[in-house]
Design an enzyme around this catalytic site. Sequence first.
Site, PDB file in Angstrom:
ATOM      1  N   GLY A 181       0.739  -1.253   0.000  1.00  0.00           N
ATOM      2  CA  GLY A 181       0.000   0.000   0.000  1.00  0.00           C
ATOM      3  C   GLY A 181       0.768   1.302   0.000  1.00  0.00           C
ATOM      4  O   GLY A 181       0.144   2.362  -0.083  1.00  0.00           O
ATOM      5  N   GLY A 183       2.873   2.623  -2.254  1.00  0.00           N
ATOM      6  CA  GLY A 183       3.241   3.176  -3.558  1.00  0.00           C
ATOM      7  C   GLY A 183       2.426   4.396  -3.945  1.00  0.00           C
ATOM      8  O   GLY A 183       1.268   4.553  -3.549  1.00  0.00           O
ATOM      9  N   CYS A 186      -0.693   3.333  -5.764  1.00  0.00           N
ATOM     10  CA  CYS A 186      -1.381   2.187  -5.173  1.00  0.00           C
ATOM     11  C   CYS A 186      -2.548   2.668  -4.313  1.00  0.00           C
ATOM     12  O   CYS A 186      -2.395   3.609  -3.530  1.00  0.00           O
ATOM     13  CB  CYS A 186      -0.410   1.381  -4.307  1.00  0.00           C
ATOM     14  SG  CYS A 186      -1.151  -0.062  -3.507  1.00  0.00           S
TER      15      CYS A 186
END
Length: 345
Positions: A181, A183, A186
Amino acid sequence: MRIEADVKLGFKNVLIRPKRSTLKSRANVNLERSYTFLHSRKVWTGVPIIAANMDTVGTFEAARKLAGFGLLTAVHKHYSIEEWRTFLDGEPDSIYNHLMVSTGTSPDDFDKLGKIIANHTQLQFICIDVANGYAEAFVDFVKEVRQTFPDKTIIAGNVVTGEMVEELLLGGADVVKVGIGPGSVCTTRVKTGVGYPQLSAVIECADAAHGLGGRIISDGGCACPGDVAKAFGGGADFVMLGGMLAGHDESGGQLIERGGQHFKLFYGMSSATAMEQYAGGVAEYRSSEGKTVEVPYRGPIEPTILDILGGLRSACTYVGAGALKELTKRTTFIRVMEQENQVFT
């Protein structure tokens, strides 16, 4: 249900405390690391920064440029067998030391991986990449890849907790990819409520991996060179970058012109854009877990690489680390309520 009350930290929650240094210049800092991997027993030497296995980052063009600086590229899995052959036929043998072959876990992925490795036996890194590395089927797949390719260095992920790092290492992985999570494109944490602040994940997973002789990659969450230094300071053996390397000539993604300005598309590999391109759309049983954004066109990737490496050398000088391998031992994190002065942004 239970609650863990201790605070988990991301890169924005800390700074590295400076320490007395005897170094006279940033130029004296050695950024190369040498690792002997747990299962493959292969020895690798280079600068442990990796371009992410996204089709807008982990391209052959980026790999060629990054290899010149000693960096690695996790080449995205959507290149064909023929494209691999064409690329490697024109490259020096030294390029093999800086390439990771990415794969998913489907039978087709496994078959394609086998053919690429058979055609190019000098390739030494296999990167098995899924969004959720906690599935039993994923561990079983890692074991199968290890049995099939006993002499290859296997990277597996993604996970964020120590016990799963240990299970993957015991199952045959040499290196575990850490991050769920963090990124920049993301949306897993928004769509699922699942995740783990990246710095705390790195610290916990590095401790677990190093106890078994394994290695970890910090994957995601870096927005600037200082974050790369924090990841290494937290114990990461490698740092994987996506957004920081997007938008360049060597990066993938469509070039767009709007209002006299140029942009490149950048998207997560679980985004609707990626799934429409490679899987015929978003399946009914799931949701997209990635964004599609337009990043300003940034020209050649070389100045960005130099900026990242320069920042990392400077971080080492601030704490008296003459080599990157010393940075973790020299790092003290302080929790903060602020980072940079943003009067001028």
